[in-house]
Design an enzyme around this catalytic site. Structure first.
Site, PDB file in Angstrom:
ATOM      1  N   TRP A  53      90.415  51.007  34.820  1.00  0.00           N
ATOM      2  CA  TRP A  53      89.341  50.937  33.167  1.00  0.00           C
ATOM      3  C   TRP A  53      87.897  50.204  32.477  1.00  0.00           C
ATOM      4  O   TRP A  53      87.482  49.864  32.258  1.00  0.00           O
ATOM      5  CB  TRP A  53      89.066  52.367  32.832  1.00  0.00           C
TER       6      TRP A  53
ATOM      7  N   LYS B  33      88.128  62.766  30.625  1.00  0.00           N
ATOM      8  CA  LYS B  33      89.039  63.857  31.863  1.00  0.00           C
ATOM      9  C   LYS B  33      88.719  65.472  30.963  1.00  0.00           C
ATOM     10  O   LYS B  33      88.976  65.504  30.196  1.00  0.00           O
ATOM     11  CB  LYS B  33      90.223  63.156  32.322  1.00  0.00           C
TER      12      LYS B  33
HETATM   13  C1  LIG Z   1      94.576  58.565  35.632  1.00  0.00           C
HETATM   14  S1  LIG Z   1      95.234  57.673  34.713  1.00  0.00           S
HETATM   15  C2  LIG Z   1      94.368  56.805  34.457  1.00  0.00           C
HETATM   16  C3  LIG Z   1      93.741  55.779  35.068  1.00  0.00           C
HETATM   17  C4  LIG Z   1      92.743  54.268  34.581  1.00  0.00           C
HETATM   18  N1  LIG Z   1      91.717  55.060  33.937  1.00  0.00           N
HETATM   19  C5  LIG Z   1      92.197  53.190  35.005  1.00  0.00           C
HETATM   20  O1  LIG Z   1      91.566  53.740  35.289  1.00  0.00           O
HETATM   21  O2  LIG Z   1      92.972  52.248  35.437  1.00  0.00           O
HETATM   22  C6  LIG Z   1      96.217  58.415  32.794  1.00  0.00           C
HETATM   23  C7  LIG Z   1      96.861  57.640  32.213  1.00  0.00           C
HETATM   24  O3  LIG Z   1      96.653  59.076  31.452  1.00  0.00           O
HETATM   25  C8  LIG Z   1      98.112  58.639  30.570  1.00  0.00           C
HETATM   26  N2  LIG Z   1      97.743  59.460  29.416  1.00  0.00           N
HETATM   27  C9  LIG Z   1      98.539  60.910  29.961  1.00  0.00           C
HETATM   28  N3  LIG Z   1      98.653  61.398  28.429  1.00  0.00           N
HETATM   29  C10 LIG Z   1      98.242  59.982  27.326  1.00  0.00           C
HETATM   30  C11 LIG Z   1      99.075  60.826  25.828  1.00  0.00           C
HETATM   31  N4  LIG Z   1      98.978  61.431  25.941  1.00  0.00           N
HETATM   32  N5  LIG Z   1      98.816  58.939  25.477  1.00  0.00           N
HETATM   33  C12 LIG Z   1      98.507  57.804  26.081  1.00  0.00           C
HETATM   34  N6  LIG Z   1      98.727  58.063  27.235  1.00  0.00           N
HETATM   35  C13 LIG Z   1      97.966  59.341  27.822  1.00  0.00           C
HETATM   36  C14 LIG Z   1      98.728  58.495  31.335  1.00  0.00           C
HETATM   37  O4  LIG Z   1     100.459  57.668  31.420  1.00  0.00           O
HETATM   38  C15 LIG Z   1      98.277  58.375  32.798  1.00  0.00           C
HETATM   39  O5  LIG Z   1      97.962  56.201  33.056  1.00  0.00           O
END
Ligand SMILES: C[S@@+](CC[C@H](N)C(=O)[O-])C[C@H]1O[C@@H](n2cnc3c(N)ncnc32)[C@H](O)[C@@H]1O
Length: 195
Positions: free
Chosen positions: A53, A150
């Site tokens: 992103w 999301k």
């Molecule tokens: C679907 S991936 C994101 C992909 C990203 N938008 C991209 O385009 O590369 C979801 C991410 O949310 C992160 N995540 C989940 N819970 C989180 C939290 N409480 N704090 C920070 N990151 C978190 C995970 O570690 C994961 O890497």
């Protein structure tokens, strides 16, 4: 498109176009629909690993101040800063506020909780993240700012919709074509804080 062809199609496109994730295409679709990426903005990217992103933002607009945060370490991307940490941790939220030093224009959240095998539990945990994003936005978002987050279509979906409508002048939901049909994932778009 079946699941396998879907994976292959977006995986290949991401490789060809130099994106670190297939999720990049979801943000491209979201911006085509809601047009929130504008030159000169301050933007927070929650759940930024591996960086797809951020790459889209930096490719699309100029002079953006962008901060990403994720529990996982994001490899350097020129033009963006990253914090490795848990967004739910108050210390991380303090660091975010200090980094910008003023309100931000756009908050993106692609955060998803780790899957547990229970679809219902997964959506509750991911939607909890969305609730937190909407709450945090009251503290750090410009009055005219935008939040994209999301959300999972689960039992608590209605509560998110209600909470968002209470706090924002405009709310919409959108499922990008690049999001798998069988996934419960959808994105909420909120703009203009009500208070
Ligand atoms: C679907 S991936 C994101 C992909 C990203 N938008 C991209 O385009 O590369 C979801 C991410 O949310 C992160 N995540 C989940 N819970 C989180 C939290 N409480 N704090 C920070 N990151 C978190 C995970 O570690 C994961 O890497």
């Amino acid at each position: 498109m079946d699941n396998k062809s879907y994976q292959d199609h977006f995986f290949k496109r991401a490789k060809i176009e130099g994106y670190r994730s297939r999720s990049a295409f979801k943000l491209i679709e979201l911006d085509n629909k809601f047009k929130f990426l504008k030159n000169g903005i301050k933007l927070l990217d929650l759940g930024s690993y591996p960086g797809g992103w951020c790459q889209v933002v930096l490719k699309k607009i100029k002079k953006v101040k962008i901060l990403g945060i994720d529990k996982k370490k994001v490899e350097k991307i020129s033009g963006a800063e990253f914090i490795m940490g848990d967004f739910l941790d108050k210390k991380s939220q303090k660091l975010i506020i200090e980094y910008f030093g003023s309100k931000v224009d756009v908050i993106l959240s692609d955060m998803a909780a780790n899957t547990t095998g229970s679809k219902s539990l997964d959506s509750i945990r991911t939607n909890e993240l969305c609730f937190n994003v909407l709450n945090f936005s009251k503290e750090i978002l410009n009055k005219k700012g935008t939040v994209i987050s999301k959300v999972f279509m689960g039992d608590d979906f209605k509560e998110i919709k209600y909470g968002a409508k209470k706090n924002f002048k405009k709310t919409d939901f959108f499922k990008p074509n690049s999001s798998r049909d069988e996934s419960r994932e959808i994105y909420i778009h909120c703009s203009g804080l009500s208070t």
